[in-house]
Structure formats: structure tokens, C-alpha cells
Motif scaffolding. Structure first.
Motif, PDB file in Angstrom:
ATOM      1  N   THR A   1      67.269 -51.169 -37.880  1.00 54.45           N
ATOM      2  CA  THR A   1      68.368 -50.201 -38.027  1.00 54.45           C
ATOM      3  C   THR A   1      68.810 -49.574 -36.710  1.00 54.45           C
ATOM      4  O   THR A   1      69.815 -48.864 -36.675  1.00 54.45           O
ATOM      5  CB  THR A   1      67.946 -49.068 -38.973  1.00 54.45           C
ATOM      6  N   ASN A   2      68.037 -49.818 -35.648  1.00 55.05           N
ATOM      7  CA  ASN A   2      68.309 -49.189 -34.341  1.00 55.05           C
ATOM      8  C   ASN A   2      68.282 -47.662 -34.438  1.00 55.05           C
ATOM      9  O   ASN A   2      69.048 -46.963 -33.768  1.00 55.05           O
ATOM     10  CB  ASN A   2      69.664 -49.659 -33.783  1.00 55.05           C
ATOM     11  N   ASP A   3      67.376 -47.163 -35.276  1.00 54.25           N
ATOM     12  CA  ASP A   3      67.233 -45.727 -35.509  1.00 54.25           C
ATOM     13  C   ASP A   3      66.133 -45.190 -34.593  1.00 54.25           C
ATOM     14  O   ASP A   3      64.947 -45.475 -34.795  1.00 54.25           O
ATOM     15  CB  ASP A   3      66.886 -45.480 -36.980  1.00 54.25           C
ATOM     16  N   SER A   4      66.522 -44.414 -33.591  1.00 55.85           N
ATOM     17  CA  SER A   4      65.552 -43.910 -32.613  1.00 55.85           C
ATOM     18  C   SER A   4      64.548 -42.935 -33.235  1.00 55.85           C
ATOM     19  O   SER A   4      63.418 -42.806 -32.758  1.00 55.85           O
ATOM     20  CB  SER A   4      66.276 -43.224 -31.460  1.00 55.85           C
ATOM     21  N   THR A   5      64.953 -42.245 -34.300  1.00 55.97           N
ATOM     22  CA  THR A   5      64.022 -41.314 -34.939  1.00 55.97           C
ATOM     23  C   THR A   5      62.856 -42.063 -35.582  1.00 55.97           C
ATOM     24  O   THR A   5      61.737 -41.540 -35.648  1.00 55.97           O
ATOM     25  CB  THR A   5      64.727 -40.452 -36.008  1.00 55.97           C
ATOM     26  N   LYS A   6      63.125 -43.274 -36.071  1.00 55.85           N
ATOM     27  CA  LYS A   6      62.055 -44.079 -36.660  1.00 55.85           C
ATOM     28  C   LYS A   6      61.076 -44.546 -35.597  1.00 55.85           C
ATOM     29  O   LYS A   6      59.876 -44.674 -35.844  1.00 55.85           O
ATOM     30  CB  LYS A   6      62.645 -45.277 -37.413  1.00 55.85           C
TER      31      LYS A   6
END
Length: 266
Positions: free
Chosen positions: A201-206
């Protein structure tokens, strides 16, 4: 000579040989292979006979934490017994010889039991919006189960004092050791799911979530190393035959465990 106790560090214990130290292992195999319907009460009674009022708590603690290696091997295809050393969270599969089971392994390595799923499959299904098969065990469900069982084991032995009894100290230490190793496994499973989600997802929080879980896994291993260092010598392990240093100890693996932080930068 397999009968010799070549791994215990402390003196003043009530055994001479390794098989006496591992009495519960042999009792379980002997009784349950002869009669699989043998009641739990038989084993609990033996703990009480050996350790008095501490017996029942020890029995229930072992019941909880002894599920850790079974769940590790069910969720990680080992091919055959020689390729896995569950006590050390290590495998002989793949290139490079014996190595610590990594977050990357938990993302992509297939399970032995098809009821389980690795992080890659879990994230793919979740991101697709499809319903999760209720008969499958997801990495997050396994992590929750491991954490609950390990925390229960730790709670069961918390009030047991083994200050003046080294034999009892080994029993309590083994419960706690399996608990910390199981917690290491649980946190790594959560890190694997978060890291794979971040990549998809390219989600930095993950990715930050994965880092936090990995720190929890490292902390659990540190506790395992500190716990076992005073009571266990480094000891030879068959799956370490590919290494110059064939002696295993959890404390010796700590640098490798900590170095896995680098996996989160990839």
C-alpha cells in the motif's frame, strides 16, 4: 553421550543425567503413546509430587507455553525435522545454512499446515476485499493466540519462588523461556503483516508499526537471553553443523536478532 547433562550450568540439582532433567518429555511420550486417553490429572499429579503446592501452576504453565513450538512448526514448512531448531527459532532451509527465522521468512515462507497462512497471502486476501476463510488461521490470529498463551504461562509461574531450589528454578526458567520465545514469534508475525502491508500500500505508518513490533520482538529475545545465560551453557546443536561455532545459546544470537532492524529499510 546423549545421556549426559551437558547444558545445565547450576549445581545442586536433583538429577545427574539429561533424561532425568527432561523427565516430563519422556513421561508424556511414554504415557501418551501407550494410552492417548491418559488424563491430564496423571501429569498434574506428578508435578505436585515433585514440587508440592507449585505443581499445579507449573503443569498449567507448561500446557500453555509448550504450544509455542507446535504452532511454529505448523506455520512454517520445515521439510523434515533436521531443518528446524524450534528452541532457537532457527532453520536450516534455503541458502546460507542455519539462520534465524526472519520477518521476511514469515512474510513469504509457506506453512507446513495449510490451515495456516503466511503474511503475504493474508495481506493479499485482505487487500483484495475478499472474505477471509474462517477455517484458516491468519498470522494476526496466531500472534494473538501465542501472546495469550505465553502471558498465561508467565502469570502461572510469577508467584513461584525458586530462590533456594535450583531444580525448581530450571522448571520455572523453561516456562519463562518458552514464553519469551513465543512472544518474540508473536511480535514478529505482527511485524511481518505490517511490513508486507506497507510494501503493498506504500503506507509509511504501517512501516512504523512494523518497526514497533520488531522492537517488541527484540526486547523479548533480550529477556530470553538474560534469563537463560546464568543457567544454561552454550551447547552443541545438530543443525549448527554447518557453522564453525557449533555451540548455540540465545545470548549468542542477540546480535543477529537486533540486526534484523535493517529489514525494515528494504
Amino acid at each position: 553421550i546423549p545421556a549426559l547433562d551437558y547444558f545445565s550450568k547450576l549445581d545442586s540439582v536433583k538429577w545427574e543425567y539429561a533424561f532425568e532433567r527432561q523427565w516430563y518429555y519422556y513421561m508424556l511420550w511414554g504415557r501418551l503413546l501407550y494410552d492417548p486417553s491418559t488424563s491430564d490429572a496423571v501429569f498434574e499429579k506428578e508435578f505436585t509430587k515433585r514440587y508440592g503446592k507449585n505443581g499445579p501452576n507449573l503443569f498449567h504453565a507448561y500446557n500453555a507455553v509448550s504450544k509455542v513450538p507446535l504452532q511454529l512448526i505448523s506455520s512454517f514448512d520445515i521439510g523434515w525435522d533436521y531443518t528446524m531448531y524450534a528452541e532457537g527459532f532457527t532453520t536450516l532451509l534455503g541458502p546460507g545454512g542455519t539462520r534465524l527465522i526472519s520477518v521476511e521468512d514469515l512474510i513469504s515462507h509457506p506453512p507446513l499446515d495449510s490451515t495456516y497462512m503466511n503474511a503475504e497471502e493474508f495481506v493479499r486476501i485482505r487487500q483484495s476485499g475478499k472474505s477471509m476463510d474462517k477455517n484458516r488461521i491468519t498470522p494476526l490470529q496466531l500472534a494473538d493466540r501465542l501472546e495469550a498463551e505465553c502471558q498465561q504461562g508467565l502469570a502461572d509461574v510469577k508467584a513461584i519462588s525458586s530462590k533456594n531450589d535450583n531444580t525448581l528454578r530450571y522448571e520455572v526458567t523453561d516456562v519463562r523461556a518458552w514464553a519469551y520465545l513465543g512472544l518474540h514469534f508473536a511480535y514478529k508475525l505482527r511485524a511481518a503483516v505490517a511490513l508486507q502491508t506497507a510494501r503493498v500500500t506504500n503506507d509509511s505508518t504501517k512501516r512504523k508499526e512494523a518497526a514497533a513490533h520488531l522492537e517488541e520482538a527484540i526486547d523479548s529475545w533480550k529477556k530470553l537471553a538474560v534469563l537463560t545465560e546464568p543457567v544454561y551453557k552454550p551447547f552443541p546443536v545438530m543443525v549448527y553443523r554447518d557453522k564453525k561455532d557449533q555451540y548455540f545459546h540465545w545470548a549468542k544470537m542477540l546480535d543477529t536478532v537486533v540486526a534484523e532492524r535493517e529489514s525494515l529499510t528494504k
